[in-house]
Design an enzyme around this catalytic site. Structure first.
Site, PDB file in Angstrom:
ATOM      1  N   GLY A 211      19.772  36.831  -4.398  1.00 20.26           N
ATOM      2  CA  GLY A 211      20.516  36.805  -5.646  1.00 20.26           C
ATOM      3  C   GLY A 211      19.754  37.306  -6.846  1.00 20.26           C
TER       4      GLY A 211
ATOM      5  N   LYS B 168      28.706  31.830   0.127  1.00 25.95           N
ATOM      6  CA  LYS B 168      28.206  30.675  -0.626  1.00 25.95           C
ATOM      7  C   LYS B 168      29.407  29.910  -1.217  1.00 25.95           C
ATOM      8  CE  LYS B 168      23.952  33.216  -1.192  1.00 25.95           C
ATOM      9  NZ  LYS B 168      22.795  33.547  -2.044  1.00 25.95           N
TER      10      LYS B 168
ATOM     11  N   HIS C  50      19.511  27.606   5.312  1.00 25.77           N
ATOM     12  CA  HIS C  50      19.430  28.570   4.205  1.00 25.77           C
ATOM     13  C   HIS C  50      18.500  28.031   3.115  1.00 25.77           C
ATOM     14  CE1 HIS C  50      20.680  31.128   0.844  1.00 25.77           C
ATOM     15  NE2 HIS C  50      21.152  31.958   1.767  1.00 25.77           N
TER      16      HIS C  50
END
Length: 251
Positions: A173, A11, A95
């Site tokens: 996450g 990321k 994504h």
């Protein structure tokens, strides 16, 4: 035989020096790509450094995104043609963070898939479900629609090379991974969708990954499932030691 793929997605993390240190720690410790393939997707600013510090080229270097045109007046975008010239192997497309924060649609993602193939790279296509849709029992429609939308106009031969990552956004996450059974269900559904769009042969050749709070503690159970061919890890791929633990999971 589908070769497992242990991929990381950094990321918007790491500096050039940090990327170089990671490569020095990892590049010679990864497995033979014929047994378990390894890849790291990094920000475009870091790709040259990673490629230059990758002796033996066993670790595949991937891009996190690209634009759907090869060149032009598109300030700030990443050219797929330039990525291909750098010898980038994979490009992540679709994504959930790109969909949520940058309003990417199935149509724009489909254009990007075509652009990646046009430049002789392989897309890692992400498909998603939200916790709300999961709890409402709508996940089957949602996952299927993202796969079918992204693959419009994609040939059977291209689909054979495709990698699809099942990434429920509520797990990304959050520290709350899908169970191995939930991950297997989503990956099985994706494979069946591809079989419906193309054929059983294509679906059986294509690799399907799971992504969403993957870590060294849960990877063994995830990788034991028959329709899961690898993982797309976020936080666990930022640290060389934990990434190598993922790579050397218990087969």
């Amino acid at each position: 035989m589908r070769i497992p793929l242990i991929a990381g997605n950094w990321k918007m993390n790491k500096t050039i020096d940090e990327a170089k240190a990671f490569m020095q720690a990892v590049s010679e410790q990864v497995t033979d790509p014929a047994d378990v393939e390894t890849a790291i997707a990094a920000p475009a600013l870091l790709l040259s450094t990673m490629l230059a510090n990758n002796p033996g080229q066993k670790l595949r270097i991937a891009a996190e995104d690209c634009y759907w045109e090869d060149a032009g007046a598109f300030t700030g975008e990443t050219s797929p043609q330039a990525l291909a010239a750098m010898k980038i192997t994979y490009v992540i497309v679709g994504h959930s963070e790109r969909r949520a924060y940058f309003n990417e649609t199935d149509d724009t993602i489909n254009r990007k898939v075509h652009a990646v193939y046009r430049n002789q790279m392989t897309p890692i296509l992400c498909c998603d479900e939200t916790m709300g849709r999961l709890e409402a029992g709508e996940k089957i429609h949602w996952v299927v629609s993202q796969v079918t939308g992204a693959l419009k106009g994609i040939t059977e031969e291209q689909a054979r090379q495709l990698i699809i990552a099942y990434e429920p956004s509520w797990a990304i996450g959050s520290g709350k991974s899908a169970s191995a059974e939930q991950a297997e269900e989503g990956c099985y559904l994706i494979r069946q969708t591809v079989a419906d769009l193309y054929s059983d042969d294509v679906a059986n050749e294509m690799r399907v990954l799971y992504g969403g709070s993957v870590n060294p503690e849960n990877i063994d159970s995830i990788m034991a499932k028959p329709n899961i061919d690898g993982v797309l890890a976020g936080g666990a791929s930022l640290n060389a030691e934990t990434y190598l633990q993922l790579v050397h999971y218990q087969k």
